[in-house]
Design an enzyme around this catalytic site. Structure first.
Site, short mmCIF file in Angstrom:
data_model
loop_
_atom_site.label_atom_id
_atom_site.label_comp_id
_atom_site.label_asym_id
_atom_site.label_seq_id
_atom_site.Cartn_x
_atom_site.Cartn_y
_atom_site.Cartn_z
CB ALA A 174 14.29 5.92 -2.91
CB SER A 175 9.19 4.84 -1.83
OG SER A 175 9.26 4.95 -0.52
CB CYS B 190 42.11 -8.34 10.76
SG CYS B 190 41.04 -7.33 12.19
CE LYS C 148 -2.88 -2.32 3.04
NZ LYS C 148 -2.70 -1.97 4.58
NE ARG C 149 7.02 0.83 -0.04
CZ ARG C 149 8.55 0.28 -0.63
NH1 ARG C 149 8.99 1.18 -0.17
NH2 ARG C 149 8.62 0.01 -1.57
CG HIS D 149 14.36 8.56 3.65
ND1 HIS D 149 14.18 8.60 2.69
CD2 HIS D 149 14.21 6.90 4.19
CE1 HIS D 149 14.05 7.43 1.65
NE2 HIS D 149 13.92 6.85 3.01
CD GLN E 52 13.99 2.31 4.53
OE1 GLN E 52 12.68 1.68 5.12
NE2 GLN E 52 13.56 2.11 3.77
CG HIS F 72 13.45 14.47 2.94
ND1 HIS F 72 12.91 16.01 3.05
CD2 HIS F 72 14.62 14.37 3.66
CE1 HIS F 72 13.57 16.53 4.51
NE2 HIS F 72 13.77 15.51 4.98
CG HIS G 38 38.55 -7.21 15.65
ND1 HIS G 38 38.01 -7.48 14.61
CD2 HIS G 38 37.45 -7.73 16.32
CE1 HIS G 38 37.23 -8.72 14.38
NE2 HIS G 38 36.69 -8.51 15.57
ZN LIG Z 1 38.82 -7.79 12.43
ZN LIG Z 2 11.42 17.04 2.85
#
Ligand SMILES: [Zn+2]
Ligand SMILES: [Zn+2]
Ligand SMILES: [Zn+2]
Length: 355
Positions: free
Chosen positions: A174-175, A213, A38-39, A180, A182, A178, A254
């Protein structure tokens, strides 16, 4: 999100909450979450559509869920203007914080409730699309917010892994434009992290050393794939990079857990991260990209074999049938050449924020 999928989102039968299901063959978990369909923004084509009202801008706080954390001016109130970096729950979360895991079987299958956290870090109060346009001080605060959220969420015994990531550009998922990032916190260790953990443990059992390392030492000695070398951090193109211009950033000392980072390191990392992203933007003409922080699971103490790092992945190639089918990637740019190109790319760190 695909337009076709968005079209059928309305007809999806609501599941009351997200669910985690395990693939019984390879052990990979999948999140089934109908809310995500639903985005609001459709993103088949770049660039991102200009949004009339940006819910992430200062002054529009009522368009986001209640804030979890904000670095703000003294005397200003939550969900009001006056913040510099602000964290809110994702409005369309992949996982939800309430409830029990209720691990259970369904015949041969395993599942559990989609318990977790899905938060959005609003990186600046003004409408800016790129982290590289923010001041170094601002970038440091963003990194410090990542740390603060991980420290807080790891107190929850139901939660096991926290993944900080950033999607920039439609091709990277990305939707909103601005700037950001997450944070998704899961009740299981994701399979990609599991593979790194077990591979590095195997190396440790064999050689008695951390493979990261060892890589740092070898890369610094050979210099071929080095992009940036600072007192406490190193950035290089990994030897077997799956993606063109894929770039890692690692602390030289480390440390298995990102949230154990020290203040002085955060200060330096802010500059390093901004520099690497500026180099990519300049060399590759502002590509879509992702970065992710790979760190250790919450329920572990300091680990001698794992070493936190940031992976930056410019989205220059599309993952297609062969890669999906095999997990075998074709990278058209040798990491040595990518590193050389990025190393030579001059950047100006003094880009001014909008205010
Ligand atoms: Zn390490
Ligand atoms: Zn904005
Ligand atoms: Zn990694």
């Amino acid at each position: 999100m695909d337009e076709t999928l968005r079209g059928i989102a309305g007809s999806l039968r609501e599941t009351s909450r997200p669910e985690l299901r395990k693939d019984p063959i390879v052990g990979r978990w999948v999140i089934i979450a109908t809310d995500r369909a639903k985005r609001p923004v459709t993103l088949r084509h770049e660039p991102l559509p200009p949004t009339a009202l940006c819910p992430f801008c200062e002054g529009n706080e009522e368009h986001t869920p209640h804030e979890i954390l904000a670095y703000r001016r003294p005397g200003t109130r939550p969900d009001q203007p006056g913040w510099r970096v602000r964290v809110v729950p994702n409005k369309f979360p992949a996982l939800q914080i309430e409830g029990d895991l209720n691990k259970r079987g369904e015949g041969i299958y395993d599942k559990m409730n989609g318990v977790g956290a899905h938060e959005v870090i609003l990186e600046c109060p003004f409408h800016e699309y790129s982290l590289t346009k923010l001041s170094e001080e601002n970038v440091r605060e963003i990194l410090w917010v990542y740390r603060d959220r991980l420290v807080d969420l790891k107190k929850d015994p139901r939660l096991v892994y926290g993944m900080v990531f950033k999607n920039v550009g439609a091709a990277a998922g990305a939707s909103l434009e601005h700037s950001h990032s997450q944070l998704i916190v899961t009740p299981i260790v994701p399979i990609n992290v599991w593979e790194e953990m077990s591979g590095s443990l195997e190396f440790f059992n064999y050689r008695g050393r951390c493979i990261y390392c060892d890589m740092i030492h070898q890369e610094l000695a050979s210099e071929k794939r080095i992009v940036l070398d600072t007192p406490n951090f190193v950035s290089f193109a990994p030897y077997a990079s799956r993606f063109p211009f894929g770039t890692w950033i690692l602390p030289k000392n480390h440390n298995s857990h990102f949230e154990n980072i020290q203040k002085t390191e955060v200060d330096e990392l802010g500059t390093v991260l901004k520099t690497i992203l500026l180099k990519l933007e300049s060399a590759l003409d502002k590509p879509a990209y992702n970065y992710i922080i790979h760190t250790s699971p919450f329920d572990t103490q300091a680990l001698p074999h794992y070493h936190w790092h940031i992976e930056v992945i410019p989205r220059l190639t599309r993952v297609a049938g062969f890669e999906w089918g095999t997990g075998f990637y074709i990278n058209p740019v040798p990491p040595e050449q990518a590193a050389g190109f990025l190393r030579e790319t001059e950047v100006d760190l003094t880009t001014r924020p909008k205010r």
